[in-house]
Design a protein around this motif. Structure first.
Motif, PDB file in Angstrom:
ATOM      1  N   PRO A 115       0.711  -1.205   0.085  1.00  0.00           N
ATOM      2  CA  PRO A 115      -0.037  -0.002   0.058  1.00  0.00           C
ATOM      3  C   PRO A 115       0.945   1.161  -0.068  1.00  0.00           C
ATOM      4  CG  PRO A 115      -0.613  -1.534   1.693  1.00  0.00           C
ATOM      5  CD  PRO A 115       0.492  -2.101   1.229  1.00  0.00           C
ATOM      6  N   VAL A 116       1.949   1.290   0.587  1.00  0.00           N
ATOM      7  CA  VAL A 116       2.835   2.493   0.660  1.00  0.00           C
ATOM      8  C   VAL A 116       3.484   2.636  -0.679  1.00  0.00           C
ATOM      9  CG1 VAL A 116       5.334   3.311   1.476  1.00  0.00           C
ATOM     10  CG2 VAL A 116       3.447   1.892   3.089  1.00  0.00           C
ATOM     11  N   LEU A 117       3.825   1.441  -1.523  1.00  0.00           N
ATOM     12  CA  LEU A 117       4.531   1.806  -2.782  1.00  0.00           C
ATOM     13  C   LEU A 117       3.446   2.445  -3.604  1.00  0.00           C
ATOM     14  CD1 LEU A 117       6.783  -1.573  -3.063  1.00  0.00           C
ATOM     15  CD2 LEU A 117       7.123   1.194  -2.467  1.00  0.00           C
ATOM     16  N   LYS A 118       2.136   1.818  -3.686  1.00  0.00           N
ATOM     17  CA  LYS A 118       0.906   2.228  -4.247  1.00  0.00           C
ATOM     18  C   LYS A 118       0.675   3.681  -4.176  1.00  0.00           C
ATOM     19  CE  LYS A 118      -3.822   1.150  -5.849  1.00  0.00           C
ATOM     20  NZ  LYS A 118      -3.473   2.580  -6.846  1.00  0.00           N
ATOM     21  N   THR A 119       0.367   3.704  -2.935  1.00  0.00           N
ATOM     22  CA  THR A 119       0.140   5.390  -2.499  1.00  0.00           C
ATOM     23  C   THR A 119       1.397   6.489  -3.010  1.00  0.00           C
ATOM     24  OG1 THR A 119      -0.897   4.877  -0.592  1.00  0.00           O
ATOM     25  CG2 THR A 119      -0.161   6.974  -0.529  1.00  0.00           C
ATOM     26  N   LEU A 120       2.583   5.870  -2.791  1.00  0.00           N
ATOM     27  CA  LEU A 120       3.445   6.882  -3.402  1.00  0.00           C
ATOM     28  C   LEU A 120       3.830   6.831  -4.890  1.00  0.00           C
ATOM     29  CD1 LEU A 120       6.302   6.139  -0.668  1.00  0.00           C
ATOM     30  CD2 LEU A 120       5.006   8.332  -1.031  1.00  0.00           C
ATOM     31  N   ASN A 121       3.465   5.674  -5.483  1.00  0.00           N
ATOM     32  CA  ASN A 121       3.541   5.848  -7.051  1.00  0.00           C
ATOM     33  C   ASN A 121       2.444   6.454  -7.745  1.00  0.00           C
ATOM     34  OD1 ASN A 121       4.527   4.707  -9.570  1.00  0.00           O
ATOM     35  ND2 ASN A 121       2.634   3.517  -9.628  1.00  0.00           N
ATOM     36  N   GLY A 153       4.950  10.919 -12.437  1.00  0.00           N
ATOM     37  CA  GLY A 153       5.597  11.844 -13.497  1.00  0.00           C
ATOM     38  C   GLY A 153       6.777  12.585 -12.626  1.00  0.00           C
ATOM     39  N   LYS A 154       7.078  12.320 -11.287  1.00  0.00           N
ATOM     40  CA  LYS A 154       8.037  12.786 -10.388  1.00  0.00           C
ATOM     41  C   LYS A 154       9.102  11.687  -9.811  1.00  0.00           C
ATOM     42  CE  LYS A 154       4.980  16.287  -8.513  1.00  0.00           C
ATOM     43  NZ  LYS A 154       4.456  16.716  -7.119  1.00  0.00           N
ATOM     44  N   ALA A 155       8.625  10.423  -9.714  1.00  0.00           N
ATOM     45  CA  ALA A 155       9.370   9.466  -9.200  1.00  0.00           C
ATOM     46  C   ALA A 155       9.021   8.140  -9.946  1.00  0.00           C
ATOM     47  CB  ALA A 155       9.237   9.502  -7.816  1.00  0.00           C
ATOM     48  N   PHE A 156      10.028   7.175 -10.199  1.00  0.00           N
ATOM     49  CA  PHE A 156       9.679   5.935 -10.719  1.00  0.00           C
ATOM     50  C   PHE A 156       9.444   5.062  -9.428  1.00  0.00           C
ATOM     51  CE2 PHE A 156      10.932   2.052 -12.778  1.00  0.00           C
ATOM     52  CZ  PHE A 156       9.850   1.971 -13.631  1.00  0.00           C
ATOM     53  N   ILE A 157       8.548   4.506  -9.004  1.00  0.00           N
ATOM     54  CA  ILE A 157       8.303   3.682  -7.922  1.00  0.00           C
ATOM     55  C   ILE A 157       7.622   2.553  -8.211  1.00  0.00           C
ATOM     56  CG2 ILE A 157       7.356   3.531  -5.586  1.00  0.00           C
ATOM     57  CD1 ILE A 157       7.512   6.632  -5.394  1.00  0.00           C
ATOM     58  N   LYS A 158       8.472   1.253  -8.480  1.00  0.00           N
ATOM     59  CA  LYS A 158       8.115   0.219  -8.997  1.00  0.00           C
ATOM     60  C   LYS A 158       8.161  -1.149  -8.060  1.00  0.00           C
ATOM     61  CE  LYS A 158       5.716   1.723 -12.359  1.00  0.00           C
ATOM     62  NZ  LYS A 158       4.551   1.872 -12.509  1.00  0.00           N
ATOM     63  N   PHE A 159       7.384  -2.070  -8.130  1.00  0.00           N
ATOM     64  CA  PHE A 159       7.587  -3.354  -7.475  1.00  0.00           C
ATOM     65  C   PHE A 159       8.194  -4.569  -8.243  1.00  0.00           C
ATOM     66  CE2 PHE A 159       5.915  -7.473  -5.772  1.00  0.00           C
ATOM     67  CZ  PHE A 159       6.744  -7.637  -4.710  1.00  0.00           C
ATOM     68  N   VAL A 160       9.003  -5.327  -8.225  1.00  0.00           N
ATOM     69  CA  VAL A 160       9.248  -6.229  -8.944  1.00  0.00           C
ATOM     70  C   VAL A 160       9.515  -7.561  -8.067  1.00  0.00           C
ATOM     71  CG1 VAL A 160      11.490  -7.228 -10.401  1.00  0.00           C
ATOM     72  CG2 VAL A 160      10.586  -4.815 -10.420  1.00  0.00           C
ATOM     73  N   ASP A 161       8.696  -8.453  -8.574  1.00  0.00           N
ATOM     74  CA  ASP A 161       8.458  -9.784  -7.803  1.00  0.00           C
ATOM     75  C   ASP A 161       9.884 -10.609  -8.314  1.00  0.00           C
ATOM     76  OD1 ASP A 161       7.994 -12.637  -7.387  1.00  0.00           O
ATOM     77  OD2 ASP A 161       6.256 -12.072  -6.944  1.00  0.00           O
ATOM     78  N   VAL A 162      10.789 -10.947  -7.500  1.00  0.00           N
ATOM     79  CA  VAL A 162      11.853 -11.477  -7.821  1.00  0.00           C
ATOM     80  C   VAL A 162      11.774 -13.091  -8.179  1.00  0.00           C
ATOM     81  CG1 VAL A 162      13.557  -9.899  -6.473  1.00  0.00           C
ATOM     82  CG2 VAL A 162      12.554 -12.123  -5.501  1.00  0.00           C
ATOM     83  N   TRP A 163      10.621 -13.596  -7.666  1.00  0.00           N
ATOM     84  CA  TRP A 163      10.417 -15.153  -8.112  1.00  0.00           C
ATOM     85  C   TRP A 163       9.753 -15.176  -9.511  1.00  0.00           C
ATOM     86  CZ3 TRP A 163      13.690 -16.748  -5.463  1.00  0.00           C
ATOM     87  CH2 TRP A 163      13.842 -16.471  -3.964  1.00  0.00           C
ATOM     88  N   GLU A 164       8.957 -14.000  -9.648  1.00  0.00           N
ATOM     89  CA  GLU A 164       8.195 -14.071 -11.165  1.00  0.00           C
ATOM     90  C   GLU A 164       9.106 -13.651 -12.434  1.00  0.00           C
ATOM     91  OE1 GLU A 164       4.176 -12.140 -13.299  1.00  0.00           O
ATOM     92  OE2 GLU A 164       4.393 -12.225 -11.045  1.00  0.00           O
TER      93      GLU A 164
END
Length: 109
Positions: A14-20, A25-36
């Protein structure tokens, strides 16, 4: 970097989603699943998940101020060949408050 099956990663989602959403347009905030997406983490120093890898807008590794480094634990990685700073990471879960401190210091407001 994390995994959808990792509990601390799920808590950070939820933190990453909120900040993203907020920083679009100001920051690139992404989640990468290391197993996928195994290949996406091949050249990144990931010892535990979640791990946040921090880069400035110009692609250089983020270097925290001494004050911020006293508040939040960072690991700085350098190239063995050149001793050039190549990665700044934070290992483990991170709070929205701490992510905001980092983003503010990076100039993302």
């Amino acid at each position: 970097y994390g995994s959808d099956s990792c509990i601390p990663c799920q808590q950070m989602a939820p933190v990453l989603k909120t900040l993203n959403d907020e920083m679009a347009g100001k920051a690139f905030i992404k989640f990468v699943d290391v197993w996928e997406y195994v290949d996406a983490a091949n050249n990144v120093p990931i010892q535990v998940i979640p791990t946040q890898v921090l880069f400035n807008a110009d692609g250089t590794p983020f270097v925290p101020s001494n004050q911020l480094a006293m508040e939040i634990e960072f690991i700085m990685y350098s190239s063995r060949e050149t001793d050039e700073h190549v990665f700044t990471v934070h290992q483990g879960g991170i709070t929205e408050e701490d992510m905001r401190k980092i983003l503010k210091e990076m100039g993302v407001v």
